[in-house]
Design a protein around this motif. Structure first.
Motif, PDB file in Angstrom:
ATOM      1  N   VAL A  42      52.056  46.237  35.979  1.00 37.31           N
ATOM      2  CA  VAL A  42      51.401  45.168  35.214  1.00 37.31           C
ATOM      3  C   VAL A  42      51.928  43.807  35.656  1.00 37.31           C
ATOM      4  CG1 VAL A  42      51.058  44.152  32.929  1.00 37.31           C
ATOM      5  CG2 VAL A  42      51.064  46.643  33.190  1.00 37.31           C
ATOM      6  N   THR A  43      51.012  42.869  35.886  1.00 38.96           N
ATOM      7  CA  THR A  43      51.368  41.468  36.162  1.00 38.96           C
ATOM      8  C   THR A  43      50.679  40.602  35.127  1.00 38.96           C
ATOM      9  OG1 THR A  43      51.343  41.992  38.518  1.00 38.96           O
ATOM     10  CG2 THR A  43      51.367  39.665  37.939  1.00 38.96           C
ATOM     11  N   LEU A  44      51.413  39.641  34.578  1.00 39.81           N
ATOM     12  CA  LEU A  44      50.837  38.710  33.599  1.00 39.81           C
ATOM     13  C   LEU A  44      50.963  37.296  34.160  1.00 39.81           C
ATOM     14  CD1 LEU A  44      49.859  37.797  30.755  1.00 39.81           C
ATOM     15  CD2 LEU A  44      52.218  37.982  29.987  1.00 39.81           C
ATOM     16  N   LEU A  45      49.826  36.638  34.326  1.00 36.84           N
ATOM     17  CA  LEU A  45      49.837  35.254  34.804  1.00 36.84           C
ATOM     18  C   LEU A  45      49.340  34.338  33.698  1.00 36.84           C
ATOM     19  CD1 LEU A  45      48.361  35.700  38.404  1.00 36.84           C
ATOM     20  CD2 LEU A  45      50.759  35.424  37.764  1.00 36.84           C
ATOM     21  N   GLU A  46      50.232  33.453  33.210  1.00 36.37           N
ATOM     22  CA  GLU A  46      49.870  32.495  32.178  1.00 36.37           C
ATOM     23  C   GLU A  46      49.459  31.173  32.836  1.00 36.37           C
ATOM     24  OE1 GLU A  46      52.421  33.916  28.370  1.00 36.37           O
ATOM     25  OE2 GLU A  46      53.556  32.742  29.831  1.00 36.37           O
ATOM     26  N   GLN A  47      48.899  30.265  32.025  1.00 36.93           N
ATOM     27  CA  GLN A  47      48.399  28.976  32.543  1.00 36.93           C
ATOM     28  C   GLN A  47      47.500  29.205  33.758  1.00 36.93           C
ATOM     29  OE1 GLN A  47      49.199  26.526  30.623  1.00 36.93           O
ATOM     30  NE2 GLN A  47      50.862  27.505  29.522  1.00 36.93           N
ATOM     31  N   CYS A  48      46.664  30.227  33.676  1.00 35.30           N
ATOM     32  CA  CYS A  48      45.805  30.579  34.809  1.00 35.30           C
ATOM     33  C   CYS A  48      44.363  30.776  34.323  1.00 35.30           C
ATOM     34  CB  CYS A  48      46.333  31.844  35.481  1.00 35.30           C
ATOM     35  SG  CYS A  48      45.406  32.315  36.949  1.00 35.30           S
ATOM     36  N   PRO A  49      43.656  29.677  34.065  1.00 31.57           N
ATOM     37  CA  PRO A  49      42.278  29.801  33.582  1.00 31.57           C
ATOM     38  C   PRO A  49      41.371  30.444  34.625  1.00 31.57           C
ATOM     39  CG  PRO A  49      43.081  27.530  33.408  1.00 31.57           C
ATOM     40  CD  PRO A  49      44.078  28.282  34.221  1.00 31.57           C
ATOM     41  N   VAL A  50      40.467  31.307  34.159  1.00 28.82           N
ATOM     42  CA  VAL A  50      39.456  31.904  35.037  1.00 28.82           C
ATOM     43  C   VAL A  50      38.231  31.002  35.004  1.00 28.82           C
ATOM     44  CG1 VAL A  50      37.927  33.896  35.341  1.00 28.82           C
ATOM     45  CG2 VAL A  50      40.329  34.239  34.735  1.00 28.82           C
ATOM     46  N   GLU A  51      37.743  30.654  36.203  1.00 30.45           N
ATOM     47  CA  GLU A  51      36.637  29.692  36.305  1.00 30.45           C
ATOM     48  C   GLU A  51      35.298  30.360  36.587  1.00 30.45           C
ATOM     49  OE1 GLU A  51      38.494  27.405  39.323  1.00 30.45           O
ATOM     50  OE2 GLU A  51      39.838  26.382  37.913  1.00 30.45           O
ATOM     51  N   GLY A  52      35.340  31.611  37.040  1.00 34.74           N
ATOM     52  CA  GLY A  52      34.095  32.313  37.352  1.00 34.74           C
ATOM     53  C   GLY A  52      34.402  33.648  37.980  1.00 34.74           C
ATOM     54  N   PHE A  53      33.363  34.297  38.491  1.00 38.80           N
ATOM     55  CA  PHE A  53      33.515  35.649  39.025  1.00 38.80           C
ATOM     56  C   PHE A  53      33.212  35.685  40.517  1.00 38.80           C
ATOM     57  CE2 PHE A  53      32.424  35.944  34.549  1.00 38.80           C
ATOM     58  CZ  PHE A  53      33.359  36.845  34.072  1.00 38.80           C
ATOM     59  N   LEU A  54      33.814  36.646  41.193  1.00 35.95           N
ATOM     60  CA  LEU A  54      33.470  36.939  42.589  1.00 35.95           C
ATOM     61  C   LEU A  54      32.441  38.057  42.573  1.00 35.95           C
ATOM     62  CD1 LEU A  54      37.104  37.082  44.058  1.00 35.95           C
ATOM     63  CD2 LEU A  54      35.582  35.094  43.970  1.00 35.95           C
ATOM     64  N   GLN A  55      31.394  37.902  43.386  1.00 37.85           N
ATOM     65  CA  GLN A  55      30.337  38.907  43.400  1.00 37.85           C
ATOM     66  C   GLN A  55      30.036  39.378  44.817  1.00 37.85           C
ATOM     67  OE1 GLN A  55      27.746  36.260  40.805  1.00 37.85           O
ATOM     68  NE2 GLN A  55      26.925  38.278  40.313  1.00 37.85           N
ATOM     69  N   GLN A  56      29.679  40.652  44.921  1.00 37.68           N
ATOM     70  CA  GLN A  56      29.090  41.199  46.144  1.00 37.68           C
ATOM     71  C   GLN A  56      27.754  41.780  45.720  1.00 37.68           C
ATOM     72  OE1 GLN A  56      31.702  44.066  47.912  1.00 37.68           O
ATOM     73  NE2 GLN A  56      33.059  42.510  48.782  1.00 37.68           N
ATOM     74  N   GLY A  57      26.662  41.117  46.061  1.00 36.71           N
ATOM     75  CA  GLY A  57      25.374  41.514  45.504  1.00 36.71           C
ATOM     76  C   GLY A  57      25.451  41.346  43.998  1.00 36.71           C
TER      77      GLY A  57
END
Length: 364
Positions: free
Chosen positions: A165-180
């Protein structure tokens, strides 16, 4: 990299989802925009029951009952693993002067829950600190409250003990990566992260995130304010609920009084109006609080959703994208069952409750 799952959000639902996946050996990265467990999970009261359980759909009831039965063992397991006791404290709950008392009692009979009418004199004897102005009481024994900030510390501690398990704080998610049409990771402030699965457990912020995929998730922030008093231990032996407000005793004499329900977008500034209103409620319920010190006053943002039914499961047309969000007022109550169900679905096990009512399909 093995089978990597990214969990977006380190509230109670994100942390417990991550724990359920990590326990069976999945590689998990938890991403949190701020600090672990400092949003709605921290701000809530921690009653291990919906405030008015009979007013909810069978979908909410099913998750609530599974979770209520599971909480005591969750509390014990976390205390043993981490040395942090979440204090699952069984006090029972009194509802006073309810408008829909008959519906409540009919529901309890139907569901086999230990809810019954109690003569007012008996309620006053059981809770001597109660105010005078009430005429009717019903009581449900066995209802617990959990000390939610400690629950979050314990979950974080349990996760930090796991090498996968890794926990990253102060790390907002801005969007998703997509393949198709497949979701294969997330874009974050700290760079792209690839994963086989992404779980969105971002509470009130979940809809903003899914909007980046053009998905309309009907989850929106609903502000709630609370105050905390310090009293002598034993001042309030049971939880009490009247006029849409409640008082919750902790083991050490702290008493929480809540809460407001405000639709003000993402503003969580505590207000003087709410403080005055909550204090007035507190004194009406428990006159002895007139002289008690207000230790803290805060606000949080509940993830409001239609009928309070959470979204749990895979998003159709977006393979690899999973939801566990939209728990509205019952995130702490419903978390154990919600996270068990999510893990069951992701690991293709037999589900702990019927997953159909929570499926994102047809609800987005």
């Amino acid at each position: 990299m093995g089978h990597l799952t990214v969990v977006v959000g380190a509230g109670v639902v994100g942390l417990l989802s991550a724990l359920r996946l990590a326990e069976v050996g999945r590689q998990v990265i938890i991403l949190e925009m701020g600090q672990t467990g400092r949003e709605a999970s921290w701000a809530g009261g921690g009653i291990v029951s919906p405030l008015y359980p009979w007013r909810y759909s069978p979908a909410v009831t099913a998750l609530a009952h599974w979770s209520q039965d599971f909480y005591p063992q969750l509390g014990r397991a976390l205390a043993e693993q981490t040395g942090i006791d979440p204090q699952v404290y069984e006090t029972g709950l009194y509802w006073l002067d309810l408008d829909d008392e008959d519906e409540a009692l009919a529901w309890a009979q139907r569901e086999g829950r230990p809810l019954r009418r109690v003569p007012m004199a008996q309620a006053m004897a059981a809770v001597p600190s109660l105010g005078e102005g009430f005429s009717r009481a019903i009581f449900m024994q066995g209802v617990a409250n959990v000390r939610n900030p400690r629950l979050l510390q314990a979950l974080r501690g349990a996760l930090m003990q796991l090498p996968n398990v890794t926990l990253l704080e102060q790390c907002p998610v801005e969007g998703f990566l997509q393949q198709g049409s497949r979701v294969v990771g997330v874009r974050t402030a700290q760079g792209d992260m690839h994963a086989e699965q992404v779980v969105v457990a971002a509470g009130a912020w979940s809809a903003e995130l899914l909007a980046t995929l053009g998905l309309a998730l009907p989850v929106k922030p609903m502000k709630g304010q609370m105050i905390l008093f310090k009293c002598a231990e034993g001042f309030l032996p049971s939880m009490v609920l009247a006029k849409r407000r409640y008082a919750i005793p902790r083991r050490d004499g702290h008493i929480l009084v809540g809460s407001t329900l405000e639709d003000v977008s993402f503003d969580k500034t505590p207000t003087e109006d709410a403080l005055a209103s909550l204090k007035a409620t507190a004194v009406e319920l428990l006159p002895g609080l007139a002289d008690a010190e207000v230790v803290k006053h805060w606000a949080g943002l509940r993830p409001g959703s239609p009928d309070g039914v959470p979204y749990i499961g895979q998003v159709p047309g977006h393979e690899g994208l999973w939801l566990n969000c939209g728990h509205f007022r019952n995130g702490l109550v419903l978390a154990p069952a919600s996270c068990q169900l999510l893990a069951d679905l992701m690991l293709q096990r037999s589900p702990c409750v019927d997953p159909a009512p929570y499926a994102p399909a047809g609800r987005l």
